[in-house]
Design a protein around this motif. Sequence first.
Motif, PDB file in Angstrom:
ATOM      1  N   PRO A  15       0.819  -1.211   0.000  1.00 49.05           N
ATOM      2  CA  PRO A  15       0.000   0.000   0.000  1.00 49.05           C
ATOM      3  C   PRO A  15       0.856   1.265   0.000  1.00 49.05           C
ATOM      4  N   GLY A  16       0.489   2.198  -0.866  1.00 57.74           N
ATOM      5  CA  GLY A  16       1.214   3.459  -0.935  1.00 57.74           C
ATOM      6  C   GLY A  16       2.317   3.472  -1.967  1.00 57.74           C
ATOM      7  N   ASP A  17       2.628   2.333  -2.560  1.00 60.72           N
ATOM      8  CA  ASP A  17       3.671   2.290  -3.582  1.00 60.72           C
ATOM      9  C   ASP A  17       3.108   2.786  -4.912  1.00 60.72           C
ATOM     10  N   VAL A  18       3.904   3.565  -5.621  1.00 64.03           N
ATOM     11  CA  VAL A  18       3.536   4.023  -6.957  1.00 64.03           C
ATOM     12  C   VAL A  18       4.305   3.147  -7.938  1.00 64.03           C
ATOM     13  N   VAL A  19       3.564   2.397  -8.779  1.00 63.19           N
ATOM     14  CA  VAL A  19       4.199   1.463  -9.706  1.00 63.19           C
ATOM     15  C   VAL A  19       3.676   1.672 -11.119  1.00 63.19           C
ATOM     16  N   GLU A  20       4.448   1.202 -12.069  1.00 63.59           N
ATOM     17  CA  GLU A  20       4.091   1.267 -13.481  1.00 63.59           C
ATOM     18  C   GLU A  20       3.708  -0.148 -13.918  1.00 63.59           C
ATOM     19  N   VAL A  21       2.490  -0.306 -14.450  1.00 60.57           N
ATOM     20  CA  VAL A  21       2.006  -1.609 -14.930  1.00 60.57           C
ATOM     21  C   VAL A  21       1.382  -1.449 -16.314  1.00 60.57           C
TER      22      VAL A  21
END
Length: 148
Positions: A15-21
């Motif tokens: 939770p709270g992680d900014v990821v690229e998918v």
Amino acid sequence: MKIILTHEVSGLGGPGDVVEVKDGYARNYLVPRGLAIRWTRGGEKDVEQIRRGRKLREIASVEQANVVKAELEGVKVRLKGRAGDAGRLFGAVTAADIASAIKAAGGPDVDKRRIEVATPIKTLGSHAVSVRLHPEVSAKVNLEVQSA
């Protein structure tokens, strides 16, 4: 597509992680299930709030995780379920059922999202369940499913 995770997703982050998918994975799986929200400039404010909530629920150190692991592995967890004559359950045992059974057996409070069941539990008997306490620590809980 950039997203902000609101729940822990195995292999992706917490939770709270900014990821690229990939766009389809975010649009068809993560966002509709409430596991993530789309990244926006306004959403950046939400990230800090999500991270604060995560820190409160999270086990901070490996030592603390080992203490909880010892506590979990020492608890005898029994769960009652309706079953037919052949010992097959009507339905399956869910992670929420296991979390409440651990609490009822006198164990520590466990978040249902941290419980990993390798195969669905649909029969009576003894089953092994894994609980992720920390990225480096995982506890094995023996679950006894009995007829109600």
